[in-house]
Motif scaffolding. Structure first.
Motif, short mmCIF file in Angstrom:
data_model
loop_
_atom_site.label_atom_id
_atom_site.label_comp_id
_atom_site.label_asym_id
_atom_site.label_seq_id
_atom_site.Cartn_x
_atom_site.Cartn_y
_atom_site.Cartn_z
N VAL A 42 0.86 -1.18 0.00
CA VAL A 42 0.00 0.00 0.00
C VAL A 42 0.89 1.24 0.00
O VAL A 42 1.86 1.31 0.76
N SER A 43 0.57 2.19 -0.85
CA SER A 43 1.38 3.42 -0.91
C SER A 43 0.95 4.37 0.21
O SER A 43 -0.14 4.23 0.79
N GLN A 44 1.78 5.34 0.47
CA GLN A 44 1.47 6.33 1.51
C GLN A 44 0.25 7.14 1.11
O GLN A 44 -0.58 7.47 1.97
N ALA A 45 0.11 7.46 -0.17
CA ALA A 45 -1.05 8.23 -0.64
C ALA A 45 -2.34 7.44 -0.44
O ALA A 45 -3.37 8.00 -0.02
N GLU A 46 -2.30 6.13 -0.72
CA GLU A 46 -3.48 5.29 -0.52
C GLU A 46 -3.84 5.20 0.96
O GLU A 46 -5.02 5.30 1.33
N ALA A 47 -2.84 5.01 1.79
CA ALA A 47 -3.09 4.93 3.23
C ALA A 47 -3.65 6.25 3.76
O ALA A 47 -4.58 6.25 4.57
N ARG A 48 -3.10 7.35 3.29
CA ARG A 48 -3.60 8.66 3.71
C ARG A 48 -5.07 8.82 3.32
O ARG A 48 -5.88 9.31 4.10
N ALA A 49 -5.41 8.41 2.10
CA ALA A 49 -6.80 8.51 1.64
C ALA A 49 -7.73 7.65 2.48
O ALA A 49 -8.85 8.07 2.82
N VAL A 50 -7.30 6.46 2.85
CA VAL A 50 -8.11 5.57 3.68
C VAL A 50 -8.34 6.18 5.06
O VAL A 50 -9.46 6.20 5.58
N PHE A 51 -7.28 6.71 5.66
CA PHE A 51 -7.42 7.31 6.99
C PHE A 51 -8.25 8.59 6.94
O PHE A 51 -9.00 8.87 7.88
N ALA A 52 -8.14 9.35 5.87
CA ALA A 52 -8.97 10.56 5.73
C ALA A 52 -10.43 10.17 5.61
O ALA A 52 -11.31 10.80 6.23
N PRO A 77 5.91 3.02 -0.42
CA PRO A 77 5.07 2.16 0.42
C PRO A 77 4.96 2.70 1.85
O PRO A 77 5.92 3.23 2.40
N VAL A 78 3.79 2.57 2.41
CA VAL A 78 3.57 3.00 3.79
C VAL A 78 4.23 1.99 4.72
O VAL A 78 4.23 0.78 4.44
N THR A 79 4.81 2.46 5.80
CA THR A 79 5.46 1.56 6.74
C THR A 79 4.49 1.16 7.85
O THR A 79 3.50 1.85 8.10
N GLY A 141 4.81 -8.44 12.05
CA GLY A 141 5.22 -8.81 10.70
C GLY A 141 6.73 -8.80 10.52
O GLY A 141 7.46 -8.20 11.30
N ASN A 142 7.17 -9.44 9.45
CA ASN A 142 8.60 -9.50 9.18
C ASN A 142 9.02 -8.52 8.09
O ASN A 142 10.19 -8.41 7.78
N ARG A 143 8.07 -7.82 7.47
CA ARG A 143 8.37 -6.79 6.47
C ARG A 143 7.97 -5.43 7.03
O ARG A 143 7.08 -5.34 7.88
N ASP A 144 8.56 -4.37 6.51
CA ASP A 144 8.23 -3.04 6.98
C ASP A 144 6.99 -2.48 6.28
O ASP A 144 6.31 -1.61 6.81
N SER A 145 6.65 -3.01 5.10
CA SER A 145 5.48 -2.54 4.37
C SER A 145 4.30 -3.49 4.61
O SER A 145 4.47 -4.58 5.15
N LEU A 146 3.12 -3.04 4.20
CA LEU A 146 1.91 -3.85 4.36
C LEU A 146 1.26 -4.06 2.99
O LEU A 146 1.21 -3.13 2.19
N THR A 147 0.77 -5.26 2.75
CA THR A 147 0.03 -5.51 1.52
C THR A 147 -1.38 -4.94 1.67
O THR A 147 -1.78 -4.52 2.76
#
Length: 179
Positions: A42-52, A77-79, A141-147
């Motif tokens: 998930v990109s930071q822009a997508e995550a921002r839109a979801v939280f907004a 990618p969002v961390t 999780g073992n990765r810094d990003s999220l699917t």
């Protein structure tokens, strides 16, 4: 009798001529569903839109102002840490609307894979209130990003818990609240 027969004949011919032949009628073609690779981060822009959007939806229900998301609008990618801090910010905004304090969720802090102390503290608080899964990919999780699936699961888990904590169930249908 002749006028009635003439009317019926004229109506029958008019209706028959008004109908289109069956060959010219076409059914709409179904569109192929959009294919999304659920394993992409998930990109930071997508995550921002979801939280907004989540803030916009929760604001009138809880009567609280959630402000703007702290995640930047970028294509990176969002961390996990960014998501945890954003969930913590929304948690703090919703906390005055809580109707009860739940029993703390027990978990093993050694299972958390976050290295940043502020993120780890926020994650522990979210887990204790049941607003984050104690063994979910967000905190363990073992990765810094999220699917997409992992991010959606974490946000859905959080919103469901906020709905539970901010609304008192009916005494009539809840055995634990009955006198």
């Amino acid at each position: 009798m002749k006028p009635i027969a003439l009317f019926v004949l004229t109506a029958t011919v008019a209706i028959t001529l008004a109908q289109e032949p069956r060959d010219s009628i076409s059914k709409p073609k179904p569109r192929a569903p959009a294919t999304v690779d659920l394993a992409t981060p998930v990109s930071q822009a997508e995550a921002r839109a979801v939280f907004a959007r989540a803030s916009t939806v929760m604001k009138p229900v809880l009567g609280r102002n959630f402000g703007t998301p702290s995640i930047p609008s970028a294509t990176k990618p969002v961390t996990r840490g960014q998501v945890i801090l954003e969930l913590g910010r929304m948690f703090d905004a919703a906390k005055p609307a809580f109707k009860f304090t739940p029993v703390k969720v027990k978990y093993d802090p050694k299972r958390l894979t976050l290295t940043n102390p502020a993120q780890k503290t926020q994650a522990m608080r979210l887990i204790e209130f049941g607003a984050a899964a104690k063994l979910g990919p967000l905190v363990a999780g073992n990765r810094d990003s999220l699917t997409i699936k992992e991010f959606g699961d974490a946000v859905g888990f959080f919103i469901a818990r906020m709905a539970e904590l901010t609304h008192m169930p009916s005494r009539k249908w809840t055995p634990g609240l009955q006198p």
